[in-house]
Design a protein around this motif. Structure first.
Motif, PDB file in Angstrom:
ATOM      1  N   LYS A 188      41.889  50.856  39.369  1.00  0.00           N
ATOM      2  CA  LYS A 188      41.108  50.521  40.568  1.00  0.00           C
ATOM      3  C   LYS A 188      39.760  49.911  40.203  1.00  0.00           C
ATOM      4  O   LYS A 188      39.263  49.022  40.889  1.00  0.00           O
ATOM      5  N   MET A 189      39.176  50.373  39.122  1.00  0.00           N
ATOM      6  CA  MET A 189      37.857  49.879  38.718  1.00  0.00           C
ATOM      7  C   MET A 189      37.911  48.485  38.091  1.00  0.00           C
ATOM      8  O   MET A 189      37.034  47.663  38.343  1.00  0.00           O
ATOM      9  N   PHE A 190      38.941  48.217  37.286  1.00  0.00           N
ATOM     10  CA  PHE A 190      38.897  47.013  36.452  1.00  0.00           C
ATOM     11  C   PHE A 190      40.033  46.013  36.618  1.00  0.00           C
ATOM     12  O   PHE A 190      39.930  44.893  36.147  1.00  0.00           O
ATOM     13  N   ASP A 191      41.129  46.401  37.240  1.00  0.00           N
ATOM     14  CA  ASP A 191      42.251  45.469  37.384  1.00  0.00           C
ATOM     15  C   ASP A 191      41.980  44.561  38.572  1.00  0.00           C
ATOM     16  O   ASP A 191      42.152  44.948  39.713  1.00  0.00           O
ATOM     17  N   ASP A 192      41.545  43.371  38.276  1.00  0.00           N
ATOM     18  CA  ASP A 192      41.153  42.429  39.319  1.00  0.00           C
ATOM     19  C   ASP A 192      42.275  41.433  39.589  1.00  0.00           C
ATOM     20  O   ASP A 192      42.492  40.506  38.822  1.00  0.00           O
ATOM     21  N   THR A 193      42.993  41.642  40.670  1.00  0.00           N
ATOM     22  CA  THR A 193      44.056  40.712  41.049  1.00  0.00           C
ATOM     23  C   THR A 193      43.710  40.028  42.365  1.00  0.00           C
ATOM     24  O   THR A 193      44.568  39.451  43.005  1.00  0.00           O
ATOM     25  N   GLY A 194      42.459  40.094  42.734  1.00  0.00           N
ATOM     26  CA  GLY A 194      42.025  39.536  44.003  1.00  0.00           C
ATOM     27  C   GLY A 194      41.910  38.024  44.001  1.00  0.00           C
ATOM     28  O   GLY A 194      42.119  37.343  42.991  1.00  0.00           O
ATOM     29  N   TYR A 195      41.567  37.519  45.145  1.00  0.00           N
ATOM     30  CA  TYR A 195      41.470  36.089  45.382  1.00  0.00           C
ATOM     31  C   TYR A 195      40.448  35.421  44.462  1.00  0.00           C
ATOM     32  O   TYR A 195      40.704  34.354  43.901  1.00  0.00           O
ATOM     33  N   THR A 196      39.322  36.068  44.253  1.00  0.00           N
ATOM     34  CA  THR A 196      38.276  35.505  43.401  1.00  0.00           C
ATOM     35  C   THR A 196      38.779  35.342  41.972  1.00  0.00           C
ATOM     36  O   THR A 196      38.526  34.331  41.324  1.00  0.00           O
ATOM     37  N   ARG A 197      39.496  36.331  41.482  1.00  0.00           N
ATOM     38  CA  ARG A 197      40.063  36.257  40.118  1.00  0.00           C
ATOM     39  C   ARG A 197      41.068  35.122  40.026  1.00  0.00           C
ATOM     40  O   ARG A 197      41.087  34.378  39.042  1.00  0.00           O
ATOM     41  N   LYS A 198      41.924  34.990  41.034  1.00  0.00           N
ATOM     42  CA  LYS A 198      42.918  33.910  41.025  1.00  0.00           C
ATOM     43  C   LYS A 198      42.248  32.549  40.955  1.00  0.00           C
ATOM     44  O   LYS A 198      42.633  31.691  40.162  1.00  0.00           O
ATOM     45  N   ILE A 199      41.227  32.357  41.775  1.00  0.00           N
ATOM     46  CA  ILE A 199      40.512  31.073  41.799  1.00  0.00           C
ATOM     47  C   ILE A 199      39.829  30.826  40.454  1.00  0.00           C
ATOM     48  O   ILE A 199      39.866  29.713  39.919  1.00  0.00           O
ATOM     49  N   GLY A 200      39.207  31.850  39.892  1.00  0.00           N
ATOM     50  CA  GLY A 200      38.539  31.698  38.602  1.00  0.00           C
ATOM     51  C   GLY A 200      39.512  31.315  37.494  1.00  0.00           C
ATOM     52  O   GLY A 200      39.227  30.430  36.679  1.00  0.00           O
ATOM     53  N   LEU A 201      40.663  31.967  37.461  1.00  0.00           N
ATOM     54  CA  LEU A 201      41.660  31.642  36.445  1.00  0.00           C
ATOM     55  C   LEU A 201      42.255  30.258  36.667  1.00  0.00           C
ATOM     56  O   LEU A 201      42.502  29.516  35.709  1.00  0.00           O
ATOM     57  N   LEU A 202      42.463  29.891  37.932  1.00  0.00           N
ATOM     58  CA  LEU A 202      42.984  28.556  38.237  1.00  0.00           C
ATOM     59  C   LEU A 202      41.984  27.485  37.795  1.00  0.00           C
ATOM     60  O   LEU A 202      42.365  26.484  37.177  1.00  0.00           O
ATOM     61  N   ARG A 203      40.712  27.705  38.080  1.00  0.00           N
ATOM     62  CA  ARG A 203      39.670  26.762  37.639  1.00  0.00           C
ATOM     63  C   ARG A 203      39.656  26.634  36.121  1.00  0.00           C
ATOM     64  O   ARG A 203      39.543  25.544  35.573  1.00  0.00           O
ATOM     65  N   LYS A 204      39.753  27.770  35.444  1.00  0.00           N
ATOM     66  CA  LYS A 204      39.758  27.743  33.983  1.00  0.00           C
ATOM     67  C   LYS A 204      40.979  26.983  33.480  1.00  0.00           C
ATOM     68  O   LYS A 204      40.866  26.140  32.578  1.00  0.00           O
TER      69      LYS A 204
END
Length: 165
Positions: free
Chosen positions: A88-104
């Motif tokens: 819950k603290m560190f597994d980021d599967t949210g929209y912001t993470r998706k966009i960041g990884l897509l940008r990268k």
């Protein structure tokens, strides 16, 4: 023998290395035949041996966590509780993470890498992380992004690829 495995796992520091830490710890627990401790809760009335095994699994996890995070996990009573709290603290599967990884992923260029191997590895790793968030990406897209990140000197190869297709 587990200490040898645990010594090779980088300490969990937070979101920046959670995914790699998680993968490594899961495999250590498989080797130690304790993977069930993070997959299921203890029964309502656990036996003494179940309690002892869970305590060992929890201790193994704690030894792989940076001490700065202890404040967040001290009150986790079981391995499963500890695992869920860290997720819950560190597994980021949210929209912001998706966009960041897509940008990268779309910005990776061979020119910015030391070798072709590093370039391919970076694209594959980033695409796998993106897929890990639930984002669907096909091998065709990965191949297209890989070709798109090549410098102009690879244009003849790109043209040959389009003729073959």
């Amino acid at each position: 023998m587990a200490m040898n495995y645990i010594a090779n796992i980088p300490k969990l520091k937070g979101r920046e290395n959670y995914e790699d830490w998680c993968f490594a710890v899961q495999n250590v627990l498989v080797l130690e035949n304790m993977a069930h401790a993070i997959a299921e809760k203890l029964p309502a009335s656990p036996t003494t041996s179940q309690i002892n095994e869970d305590a060992k699994a929890k201790a193994k996890l704690v030894l792989t966590i940076d001490p700065s995070l202890y404040v967040h996990i001290k009150h986790a009573s079981t391995t499963f509780d500890l695992w869920i709290k860290l997720k819950k603290m560190f597994d980021d599967t949210g929209y912001t993470r998706k966009i960041g990884l897509l940008r990268k992923l779309i910005s990776i260029r061979l020119d910015n890498c030391d070798s072709m191997t590093q370039y391919v590895t970076e694209i594959v790793e980033t695409s796998q992380r993106l897929q890990g968030t639930g984002f669907k990406i096909t091998d065709e897209w990965i191949g297209a992004l890989m070709l798109a990140g090549l410098p102009e000197k690879y244009s003849p190869m790109l043209m040959a690829k389009s003729i073959i297709i």
